[in-house]
Scaffold this motif. Structure first.
Motif, PDB file in Angstrom:
ATOM      1  N   PHE A   7      78.793  -5.672  20.805  1.00 14.71           N
ATOM      2  CA  PHE A   7      80.048  -6.272  20.399  1.00 14.71           C
ATOM      3  C   PHE A   7      79.761  -6.695  18.689  1.00 14.71           C
ATOM      4  O   PHE A   7      78.645  -7.104  18.356  1.00 14.71           O
ATOM      5  N   ASP A   8      80.881  -6.334  18.129  1.00 13.55           N
ATOM      6  CA  ASP A   8      81.057  -7.194  16.745  1.00 13.55           C
ATOM      7  C   ASP A   8      81.287  -8.701  16.968  1.00 13.55           C
ATOM      8  O   ASP A   8      81.785  -8.922  18.136  1.00 13.55           O
ATOM      9  N   LEU A   9      80.985  -9.367  16.166  1.00 18.34           N
ATOM     10  CA  LEU A   9      81.114 -11.081  16.136  1.00 18.34           C
ATOM     11  C   LEU A   9      82.334 -11.407  15.825  1.00 18.34           C
ATOM     12  O   LEU A   9      83.488 -11.854  16.546  1.00 18.34           O
ATOM     13  N   ASP A  10      82.581 -11.347  14.465  1.00 16.23           N
ATOM     14  CA  ASP A  10      83.936 -12.027  13.516  1.00 16.23           C
ATOM     15  C   ASP A  10      85.088 -11.105  13.890  1.00 16.23           C
ATOM     16  O   ASP A  10      85.141  -9.919  13.580  1.00 16.23           O
ATOM     17  N   ASN A  11      85.914 -11.865  14.574  1.00 15.01           N
ATOM     18  CA  ASN A  11      87.189 -11.514  14.446  1.00 15.01           C
ATOM     19  C   ASN A  11      87.390 -10.449  15.887  1.00 15.01           C
ATOM     20  O   ASN A  11      88.274  -9.770  16.294  1.00 15.01           O
ATOM     21  N   THR A  12      86.314 -10.342  16.619  1.00 20.59           N
ATOM     22  CA  THR A  12      86.093  -9.619  17.728  1.00 20.59           C
ATOM     23  C   THR A  12      86.355 -10.478  18.993  1.00 20.59           C
ATOM     24  O   THR A  12      86.951 -10.617  19.854  1.00 20.59           O
ATOM     25  N   LEU A  13      85.081 -11.447  18.922  1.00 20.79           N
ATOM     26  CA  LEU A  13      84.897 -12.507  19.496  1.00 20.79           C
ATOM     27  C   LEU A  13      85.096 -13.959  19.224  1.00 20.79           C
ATOM     28  O   LEU A  13      85.840 -14.490  19.639  1.00 20.79           O
ATOM     29  N   GLY A 185      84.569  -3.130  18.374  1.00 19.95           N
ATOM     30  CA  GLY A 185      84.713  -3.987  17.086  1.00 19.95           C
ATOM     31  C   GLY A 185      86.497  -3.886  16.784  1.00 19.95           C
ATOM     32  O   GLY A 185      86.852  -2.908  17.073  1.00 19.95           O
ATOM     33  N   ASP A 186      86.542  -4.584  15.516  1.00 25.41           N
ATOM     34  CA  ASP A 186      87.717  -4.760  14.962  1.00 25.41           C
ATOM     35  C   ASP A 186      87.710  -3.938  13.548  1.00 25.41           C
ATOM     36  O   ASP A 186      88.966  -4.191  13.075  1.00 25.41           O
ATOM     37  N   ASP A 187      86.694  -3.668  13.176  1.00 21.61           N
ATOM     38  CA  ASP A 187      86.447  -3.084  11.620  1.00 21.61           C
ATOM     39  C   ASP A 187      86.550  -1.586  12.138  1.00 21.61           C
ATOM     40  O   ASP A 187      85.454  -1.032  12.433  1.00 21.61           O
ATOM     41  N   ALA A 190      83.278  -0.283   9.544  1.00 21.65           N
ATOM     42  CA  ALA A 190      82.157  -0.957   9.646  1.00 21.65           C
ATOM     43  C   ALA A 190      81.492  -0.738  11.193  1.00 21.65           C
ATOM     44  O   ALA A 190      80.740  -0.141  11.576  1.00 21.65           O
ATOM     45  N   ASP A 191      82.691  -0.787  12.150  1.00 23.14           N
ATOM     46  CA  ASP A 191      82.396  -0.857  13.668  1.00 23.14           C
ATOM     47  C   ASP A 191      82.492   0.533  14.236  1.00 23.14           C
ATOM     48  O   ASP A 191      81.578   1.212  15.042  1.00 23.14           O
ATOM     49  N   ILE A 192      83.838   0.850  14.114  1.00 21.62           N
ATOM     50  CA  ILE A 192      83.975   2.442  14.683  1.00 21.62           C
ATOM     51  C   ILE A 192      83.382   3.607  13.995  1.00 21.62           C
ATOM     52  O   ILE A 192      82.567   4.383  14.681  1.00 21.62           O
TER      53      ILE A 192
END
Ligand SMILES: [Mg+2]
Length: 230
Positions: A7-13, A185-187, A190-192
């Motif tokens: 998991f990404d942390l900021d704005n994902t969880l 993740g939400d970015d 960076a994430d996807i």
């Protein structure tokens, strides 16, 4: 067979947007910015939001470092209102980083999702681009730390998502393989793109309906929708 969830942390969880806004509301009031300079909080916050997003994009590209971001995000925000005060900007930055941890709002559905995934037997991990000094504390103070087997901040080796090296670093710690893992993740970049570049499948949490798509990527608009995918 998927065994590991990263998991990404900021704005994902962890609801960084909400917690940042609450923290800045306090700071803005305490420092009497409206009274002193005639700036309204909403205008200040909108400016800060844009400045901060742009600086984080530059960090991801590698064109600036963390120290630059920390010096400039409030300095440039104040400059947009013709307030030239490096001391005030530095004081905002220090107080902001300390005090944001007083707020620990999670993204709606985070606890339910982590409970659900734990019950299904997944091993879960955090891989965040956030600052090392706050990543673990955010997990701890918001009460989600115990759900995760490993917590990695890109700051540990100063290499950030989407660079595959930071994924490799997190995978070495977790003993996971890309084939047995999914990234959430939400970015998009960076994430996807980071996850796809490392050979993983991904779930894109498309909060703002940006509608990016790619093969191997499932898209959700809420954390609740992830229950039906895993
Ligand atoms: Mg994020």
């Amino acid at each position: 067979m998927i065994k590991h969830l990263f998991f990404d942390l900021d704005n994902t969880l962890w609801d960084h947007r909400k917690n940042a806004k609450l923290t800045l509301t306090d700071l803005f009031k305490r420092e009497a910015i409206e009274e002193t300079y005639g700036v309204k909080f909403e205008e200040f916050y909108q400016e800060y939001y844009t400045v901060n997003e742009n600086l984080w994009a530059k960090i991801r590209e590698g064109s600036i470092d963390k120290a630059y971001l920390r010096t400039h995000r409030f300095l440039d925000t104040f400059r947009a209102f013709e307030i030239e005060d490096a001391k005030l900007a530095a004081s905002f930055e220090n107080q902001f980083l300390d005090e944001i941890l007083y707020y620990n709002e999670l993204v709606p559905g985070a606890f339910d999702l982590l409970e659900y995934l734990t019950a299904k037997g997944y091993e879960m991990h955090i891989l965040s681009n956030g600052f090392e000094e706050v990543t673990a504390r955010k997990c701890e103070l918001s009460g989600i730390k115990s759900y995760f087997k490993t917590i990695t901040s890109a700051d540990e080796i100063e290499i950030r998502k989407p660079d595959p090296k930071i994924f490799q670093w997190a995978f070495d710690k977790s003993q996971a393989t890309p084939e047995s893992s999914i990234y959430i993740g939400d970015d998009w970049i960076a994430d996807i793109e980071g996850a796809l570049g490392f050979g993983m499948r991904a779930i894109y949490f498309d909060v703002f309906e940006d509608r990016y798509t790619a093969p191997g990527v499932e898209v959700v608009r809420s954390l609740e929708e992830i229950h039906s995918l895993l």
